[in-house]
Design an enzyme around this catalytic site. Structure first.
Site: not given
Ligand code: SDX
Length: 431
Positions: A308, A366
């Site tokens: 998140h 989710d």
């Molecule tokens: C919702 O914003 C809100 O409030 C949203 C929400 C709402 O109520 O409106 O809460 C609803 O959208 C919840 C999130 C649902 N999405 C997912 O479950 C999809 C999977 N999650 C990812 O796509 C991701 O975690 C996000 C989009 C939710 C957050 O992305 P960020 O904050 O941009 O995180 P990031 O890309 O900077 O990740 C930080 C690190 C990265 O690794 P490094 O580059 O530091 O090595 O964490 C890793 C990412 O690669 N990472 C994941 C991951 N999510 C982040 N690695 C594997 N699986 C994942 N799901």
């Protein structure tokens, strides 16, 4: 005692200026950088707005480190336990929990708006038979502005309120119709004897040939999903609604833009993507392979339902809904299916794995809402539609707040231009 300011110095030329610090009622303070360019000729760069406040708001507060979520100051845990969706919607819209009279008046008001114009029902015939219900929602909700000319003067607070009530009331009807038409089922009129959630379940699953009796287990789980998804500060879809509204566009078109943004798998589309992921994994023994893919920087694969932008602790909504999920699987006695086994194993592995722990990647709301909706046999392509229905309360509340915010202006971010510097046109014969 230094003023409540920060000083920014441009070390290239020694220019410096002070900028006010704006203090919230709770949470992080913010630098007011509105005069940054006029003072120092500088912009700020913040792709994804990770450190940028786009507005002031009284509606929802999130503390991602402590895992706190408040709707108008009320902890989400207390609302999940004691409230219902329409009472929570009232709270988000008007800022206070309704008195008994206010609550009854609001309920009867919303019930008067649940039907859609008969002309709207024709739209559903025009979509391709296997159109995704989210595609239908984007189209039909945006088209409502073609029907309600009597409440499109967004400068009139009364018109804004009527449009907000219409959107809140009609989303379940439009959502159910998006499903029914795709399955050749008759579109059922809403029934005022049912409450908000029961009415949606009736319009989704009822038949004109027999009495519909809502399943209390399903209604309880859906009540929770609706309350937990009602608002969430300035997330991508809410920011989309605010940006669209900042140009003066009508509320139906702006909510349609919010629906479109929510559809993405990184946002509201995650609940559907969680089930697709679990069905692809299917066998818990396959999970390590998928976890390795999620860790691989050369692979864009991510575990849906994990991580998140704000919560770097457990999503408080996920904690609440996880308990309901476990109870529901027990109640329905469907604990031991491959999909739910895979979900439990994936949750266990992710909560122990250093990669996830170091990045604070916990299961989010989710992950569990997807499992609950699957357990309720809700059609998979309706999962994000349900999220959109619930989030309508937040979208309209944030829209109403923004329309009364005298500091708000048309949203117009700047950029870092990295393209070609000025150059002269060359005739084609000379290229
Ligand atoms: C919702 O914003 C809100 O409030 C949203 C929400 C709402 O109520 O409106 O809460 C609803 O959208 C919840 C999130 C649902 N999405 C997912 O479950 C999809 C999977 N999650 C990812 O796509 C991701 O975690 C996000 C989009 C939710 C957050 O992305 P960020 O904050 O941009 O995180 P990031 O890309 O900077 O990740 C930080 C690190 C990265 O690794 P490094 O580059 O530091 O090595 O964490 C890793 C990412 O690669 N990472 C994941 C991951 N999510 C982040 N690695 C594997 N699986 C994942 N799901």
């Amino acid at each position: 005692m230094s003023k409540n300011t920060v000083t920014i110095t441009d070390n290239r030329n020694g220019n410096k200026a002070d900028f006010d610090i704006l203090d919230p009622s709770i949470g992080s303070s913010t630098i007011d950088i509105r005069s940054l360019h006029s003072e120092l000729g500088l912009f700020t760069y913040d792709p994804g707005f990770q450190a940028t406040a786009s507005c002031k708001s009284d509606i929802t507060f999130i503390d991602g480190d402590k895992g706190i979520l408040l709707y108008r100051g009320y902890p989400i845990e207390q609302l999940a336990e004691h409230s219902n969706y329409l009472e929570t919607s009232y709270l988000l819209m008007y800022g206070e929990l309704p008195t008994q009279t206010e609550y009854q008046d609001f309920i009867s008001l919303i019930k008067k708006h649940t039907m859609v114009h008969e002309g709207v029902k024709q739209f559903f015939d025009g979509f391709h038979h296997d159109a995704h219900p989210m595609a239908i929602m984007v189209g039909v909700v945006g088209a409502l502005s073609a029907f309600y000319h009597d409440s499109l003067d967004i400068e009139d607070p009364r018109h804004r309120e009527i449009s907000a009530h219409r959107l809140l009331a009609k989303m379940p009807t439009i959502a159910a119709y998006s499903h029914r038409r795709a399955h050749g089922l008759p579109l059922l009129y809403p029934k005022n004897e049912f409450n908000f959630i029961e009415n949606f379940m009736y319009m989704m699953f009822g038949m004109p040939t027999e009495e519909y009796v809502p399943n209390p287990i399903a209604v309880h789980a859906m009540r929770l999903i609706f309350i937990l998804h009602a608002d969430h500060e300035q997330n991508a879809s809410t920011s989309t609604v605010r940006l669209a509204s900042s140009s003066g566009a009508n509320p139906f078109a702006c909510i349609s833009a919010g629906i479109a943004s929510l559809w993405g798998p990184a946002h509201g589309g995650a609940n559907e993507a969680v089930i697709n992921m679990l069905e692809e994994i299917n066998d818990p023994k396959e999970i390590p392979k998928y976890v390795e893919r999620a860790k691989d920087k050369n692979d864009s694969y991510r575990l849906m339902g994990f991580g998140h932008r704000i919560y770097k602790n457990y999503d408080p909504r996920a904690k609440i809904i996880r308990e309901a999920c476990i109870e529901l699987l027990d109640d329905l006695n469907i604990n031991n299916t491959p999909l739910f086994d895979a979900a439990r194993e994936l949750e266990r592995i992710a909560l122990e794995d250093d990669y996830f722990l170091e990045r604070n990647l916990y299961p989010n709301v989710d992950f569990y809402s997807g499992i609950i909706l699957k357990a309720l046999n809700m059609p998979l392509n309706m999962f994000t539609v349900i999220f959109a229905m619930a989030r309508t309360a937040g979208w309209i509340s944030q829209w109403m707040e923004m329309m009364e915010d005298t500091e708000q202006r048309i949203g117009r971010p700047r950029q870092i231009y990295t393209g070609a510097t000025t150059r002269d046109y060359v005739n084609r014969s000379q290229r």
